[in-house]
Write a protein that holds these residues in place. Structure first.
Motif, PDB file in Angstrom:
ATOM      1  N   PRO A  56       0.811  -1.231   0.000  1.00  0.00           N
ATOM      2  CA  PRO A  56       0.000   0.000   0.000  1.00  0.00           C
ATOM      3  C   PRO A  56       0.836   1.267   0.000  1.00  0.00           C
ATOM      4  O   PRO A  56       0.458   2.272  -0.629  1.00  0.00           O
ATOM      5  CB  PRO A  56      -0.821  -0.131   1.292  1.00  0.00           C
ATOM      6  CG  PRO A  56      -0.893  -1.594   1.548  1.00  0.00           C
ATOM      7  CD  PRO A  56       0.428  -2.134   1.094  1.00  0.00           C
ATOM      8  N   ALA A  57       1.973   1.247   0.683  1.00  0.00           N
ATOM      9  CA  ALA A  57       2.841   2.417   0.692  1.00  0.00           C
ATOM     10  C   ALA A  57       3.436   2.688  -0.685  1.00  0.00           C
ATOM     11  O   ALA A  57       3.760   3.828  -1.025  1.00  0.00           O
ATOM     12  CB  ALA A  57       3.956   2.236   1.720  1.00  0.00           C
ATOM     13  N   LEU A  58       3.567   1.639  -1.497  1.00  0.00           N
ATOM     14  CA  LEU A  58       4.149   1.797  -2.832  1.00  0.00           C
ATOM     15  C   LEU A  58       3.151   2.338  -3.841  1.00  0.00           C
ATOM     16  O   LEU A  58       3.505   3.097  -4.737  1.00  0.00           O
ATOM     17  CB  LEU A  58       4.676   0.443  -3.326  1.00  0.00           C
ATOM     18  CG  LEU A  58       5.811  -0.209  -2.537  1.00  0.00           C
ATOM     19  CD1 LEU A  58       6.121  -1.583  -3.106  1.00  0.00           C
ATOM     20  CD2 LEU A  58       7.049   0.666  -2.568  1.00  0.00           C
ATOM     21  N   SER A  59       1.888   1.928  -3.718  1.00  0.00           N
ATOM     22  CA  SER A  59       0.917   2.241  -4.771  1.00  0.00           C
ATOM     23  C   SER A  59      -0.110   3.292  -4.384  1.00  0.00           C
ATOM     24  O   SER A  59      -0.689   3.928  -5.271  1.00  0.00           O
ATOM     25  CB  SER A  59       0.175   0.960  -5.171  1.00  0.00           C
ATOM     26  OG  SER A  59      -0.532   0.418  -4.064  1.00  0.00           O
ATOM     27  N   LEU A  93      -8.314  -0.769   5.112  1.00  0.00           N
ATOM     28  CA  LEU A  93      -8.974  -1.876   4.432  1.00  0.00           C
ATOM     29  C   LEU A  93      -8.202  -3.180   4.629  1.00  0.00           C
ATOM     30  O   LEU A  93      -8.792  -4.240   4.861  1.00  0.00           O
ATOM     31  CB  LEU A  93      -9.112  -1.558   2.941  1.00  0.00           C
ATOM     32  CG  LEU A  93     -10.100  -0.433   2.597  1.00  0.00           C
ATOM     33  CD1 LEU A  93     -10.063  -0.122   1.106  1.00  0.00           C
ATOM     34  CD2 LEU A  93     -11.513  -0.802   3.027  1.00  0.00           C
ATOM     35  N   VAL A  94      -6.875  -3.110   4.528  1.00  0.00           N
ATOM     36  CA  VAL A  94      -6.064  -4.316   4.699  1.00  0.00           C
ATOM     37  C   VAL A  94      -6.185  -4.846   6.125  1.00  0.00           C
ATOM     38  O   VAL A  94      -6.364  -6.062   6.349  1.00  0.00           O
ATOM     39  CB  VAL A  94      -4.592  -4.019   4.347  1.00  0.00           C
ATOM     40  CG1 VAL A  94      -3.703  -5.186   4.776  1.00  0.00           C
ATOM     41  CG2 VAL A  94      -4.444  -3.785   2.850  1.00  0.00           C
ATOM     42  N   ILE A  95      -6.104  -3.949   7.122  1.00  0.00           N
ATOM     43  CA  ILE A  95      -6.234  -4.374   8.511  1.00  0.00           C
ATOM     44  C   ILE A  95      -7.639  -4.905   8.779  1.00  0.00           C
ATOM     45  O   ILE A  95      -7.826  -5.863   9.538  1.00  0.00           O
ATOM     46  CB  ILE A  95      -5.897  -3.203   9.457  1.00  0.00           C
ATOM     47  CG1 ILE A  95      -4.413  -2.855   9.341  1.00  0.00           C
ATOM     48  CG2 ILE A  95      -6.237  -3.536  10.898  1.00  0.00           C
ATOM     49  CD1 ILE A  95      -4.001  -1.635  10.130  1.00  0.00           C
ATOM     50  N   GLY A  96      -8.630  -4.292   8.128  1.00  0.00           N
ATOM     51  CA  GLY A  96      -9.995  -4.771   8.302  1.00  0.00           C
ATOM     52  C   GLY A  96     -10.161  -6.203   7.843  1.00  0.00           C
ATOM     53  O   GLY A  96     -10.801  -7.020   8.513  1.00  0.00           O
ATOM     54  N   VAL A  97      -9.561  -6.531   6.683  1.00  0.00           N
ATOM     55  CA  VAL A  97      -9.684  -7.882   6.144  1.00  0.00           C
ATOM     56  C   VAL A  97      -8.879  -8.882   6.962  1.00  0.00           C
ATOM     57  O   VAL A  97      -9.318 -10.018   7.189  1.00  0.00           O
ATOM     58  CB  VAL A  97      -9.229  -7.896   4.669  1.00  0.00           C
ATOM     59  CG1 VAL A  97      -9.163  -9.329   4.138  1.00  0.00           C
ATOM     60  CG2 VAL A  97     -10.191  -7.091   3.814  1.00  0.00           C
ATOM     61  N   LEU A 103      -1.621  10.972   1.899  1.00  0.00           N
ATOM     62  CA  LEU A 103      -1.812  10.416   3.234  1.00  0.00           C
ATOM     63  C   LEU A 103      -3.175   9.764   3.370  1.00  0.00           C
ATOM     64  O   LEU A 103      -3.311   8.688   3.974  1.00  0.00           O
ATOM     65  CB  LEU A 103      -1.639  11.521   4.284  1.00  0.00           C
ATOM     66  CG  LEU A 103      -1.822  11.086   5.745  1.00  0.00           C
ATOM     67  CD1 LEU A 103      -0.789  10.032   6.121  1.00  0.00           C
ATOM     68  CD2 LEU A 103      -1.717  12.302   6.673  1.00  0.00           C
ATOM     69  N   SER A 104      -4.189  10.375   2.793  1.00  0.00           N
ATOM     70  CA  SER A 104      -5.542   9.822   2.885  1.00  0.00           C
ATOM     71  C   SER A 104      -5.630   8.464   2.205  1.00  0.00           C
ATOM     72  O   SER A 104      -6.218   7.523   2.753  1.00  0.00           O
ATOM     73  CB  SER A 104      -6.545  10.792   2.255  1.00  0.00           C
ATOM     74  OG  SER A 104      -6.523  12.045   2.902  1.00  0.00           O
ATOM     75  N   SER A 105      -5.054   8.347   1.024  1.00  0.00           N
ATOM     76  CA  SER A 105      -5.134   7.078   0.297  1.00  0.00           C
ATOM     77  C   SER A 105      -4.323   5.984   0.988  1.00  0.00           C
ATOM     78  O   SER A 105      -4.746   4.823   1.041  1.00  0.00           O
ATOM     79  CB  SER A 105      -4.649   7.265  -1.146  1.00  0.00           C
ATOM     80  OG  SER A 105      -3.338   7.811  -1.174  1.00  0.00           O
ATOM     81  N   VAL A 106      -3.167   6.346   1.545  1.00  0.00           N
ATOM     82  CA  VAL A 106      -2.351   5.346   2.254  1.00  0.00           C
ATOM     83  C   VAL A 106      -3.082   4.855   3.496  1.00  0.00           C
ATOM     84  O   VAL A 106      -3.137   3.650   3.770  1.00  0.00           O
ATOM     85  CB  VAL A 106      -0.981   5.936   2.629  1.00  0.00           C
ATOM     86  CG1 VAL A 106      -0.211   4.970   3.524  1.00  0.00           C
ATOM     87  CG2 VAL A 106      -0.172   6.238   1.367  1.00  0.00           C
ATOM     88  N   VAL A 107      -3.660   5.783   4.253  1.00  0.00           N
ATOM     89  CA  VAL A 107      -4.388   5.402   5.469  1.00  0.00           C
ATOM     90  C   VAL A 107      -5.585   4.523   5.121  1.00  0.00           C
ATOM     91  O   VAL A 107      -5.849   3.507   5.778  1.00  0.00           O
ATOM     92  CB  VAL A 107      -4.830   6.656   6.244  1.00  0.00           C
ATOM     93  CG1 VAL A 107      -5.788   6.279   7.371  1.00  0.00           C
ATOM     94  CG2 VAL A 107      -3.617   7.378   6.810  1.00  0.00           C
TER      95      VAL A 107
END
Length: 368
Positions: free
Chosen positions: A89-92, A193-197, A184-188
């Motif tokens: 996520p930090a890359l894209s 979403l990843v942590i949610g899954v 920052l908004s898109s990374v967060v």
């Protein structure tokens, strides 16, 4: 005119894809931070493998090296998967809104590159960078897999799942990058979403087992005991069947919450373990993922007869042919299907947001 514009938006050329991807990769390679991160990543994985095997080797318990190595390998794979979910996520997630804020996205939009080439080129670059972390993990994974006698096809299946999930998470980050104005908004959002899954949905699934229950009459197999609780001394232990009403947790009804969990998808590639194997005490070839797969298959089939078998395998009349639900429908097609849908939807959204002319701009949003 709309058809012509749509054709230009979706036009794909290998040269265009490579141009965007190479620009992205060159921009990242200029930073020494990536070189340091890759080196630290490789050293950490090698250290995890060495620390896991050290107690066995130092105590000269060489007969346990295979089993310990198998466990360490499965733990390393899970660690690599979680690390990829943190890195990708930090890359894209800042690939599009970051270029928009810097004023470089407009240069690509004004060129002969189509929106599809811009988005898919960035997707290819982010995916390739993520796979670099996976490639650097192999020097640590392969020796442990050899020591643990891990089936090469099993290892390839694990790597294939990681590769596919990396592509889908990269696409998700791109979609969020195109949807939001700030990096920052898109990374967060991507991390949420990843942590949610990976965390929130499994917790919700576990809690549902306490709430959603069903009272069923089932056949329970148990060893015959005497009235005082001791095993009858004048006869061998015998497995007997009786009808009993029990409260069953219906985790199978909320199983869709676990379809997209990356660890569950990894576990789906593991060899199937039957309930009888646990009772024999045979732990050869077992690892964390095969254990998780057995648990998930058991939860997916709460009424399987073997779930109510409380006998010892040495008991007379042991029901060896009980259905344990291990041959039920696998979870990975639904899980990978959901990730594929999310990835395709995210890429489609990104292409629409990158297409010109722009019909609507948010407050404070810039083109060049």
């Amino acid at each position: 005119m709309n058809a012509t514009r749509r054709t230009g938006t979706l036009r794909l050329r290998g040269r265009g894809l490579w141009l965007v991807a190479s620009l992205e990769l060159k921009q990242r390679l200029r930073s020494r931070a990536w070189v340091v991160a890759l080196a630290v990543w490789m050293i950490v994985l090698l250290g995890v493998g060495a620390l896991g095997l050290a107690p066995v080797l130092l105590t000269a318990q060489y007969d346990g090296v295979e089993q310990v190595s198998s466990m360490i390998f499965s733990a390393q794979i899970v660690f690599v998967m979680f690390a990829m979910l943190l890195v990708v996520p930090a890359l894209s997630a800042g690939a599009i809104n970051g270029d928009r804020s810097a004023g470089t996205l407009a240069t690509l939009q004004a060129s002969l590159l189509s929106p599809a080439e811009i988005v898919l080129g960035k997707l290819l670059a982010g995916w390739s960078t993520g796979l670099a972390f996976l490639v650097l993990a192999l020097p640590s994974l392969v020796p442990i897999a050899v020591l643990g006698h891990v089936d090469p096809l099993y290892m390839l299946r694990l790597l294939a799942v990681i590769v596919v999930l990396t592509a889908c998470v990269t696409a998700l980050g791109l979609g969020l990058s195109a949807l939001t104005r700030r990096t920052l908004s898109s990374v967060v959002l991507a991390y949420v979403l990843v942590i949610g899954v990976t965390v929130v949905l499994p917790v919700a699934w576990g809690v549902s087992g306490l709430v959603i229950t069903d009272e069923k009459e089932v056949t329970v197999y148990s060893t015959r005991y005497s009235a005082d609780g001791d095993v009858e001394a004048d006869a061998p232990m015998t497995c007997e069947a009786r009808r009993e009403t029990r409260q069953i947790s219906r985790l199978d009804l909320t199983m869709p919450l676990m379809w997209g969990n990356p660890v569950v998808l990894l576990a789906e590639t593991a060899p199937t373990v039957t309930a009888d194997r646990w009772r024999t005490g045979e732990d050869e070839g077992l690892d964390l993922l095969s254990t998780l797969k057995f648990g998930m298959r058991t939860a997916a089939h709460p009424l399987a007869p073997s779930n109510f078998n409380e006998c010892w395998i040495e008991d007379r009349g042991y029901p060896a042919q009980l259905d344990d639900g291990s041959d039920g429908a696998p979870l990975w097609p639904m899980g990978l299907g959901l990730w594929a849908i999310v990835g395709i939807a995210a890429v489609t959204l990104a292409i629409r947001r990158v297409a010109v002319p722009v019909r609507h701009l948010g407050r404070g949003e810039r083109i060049a």
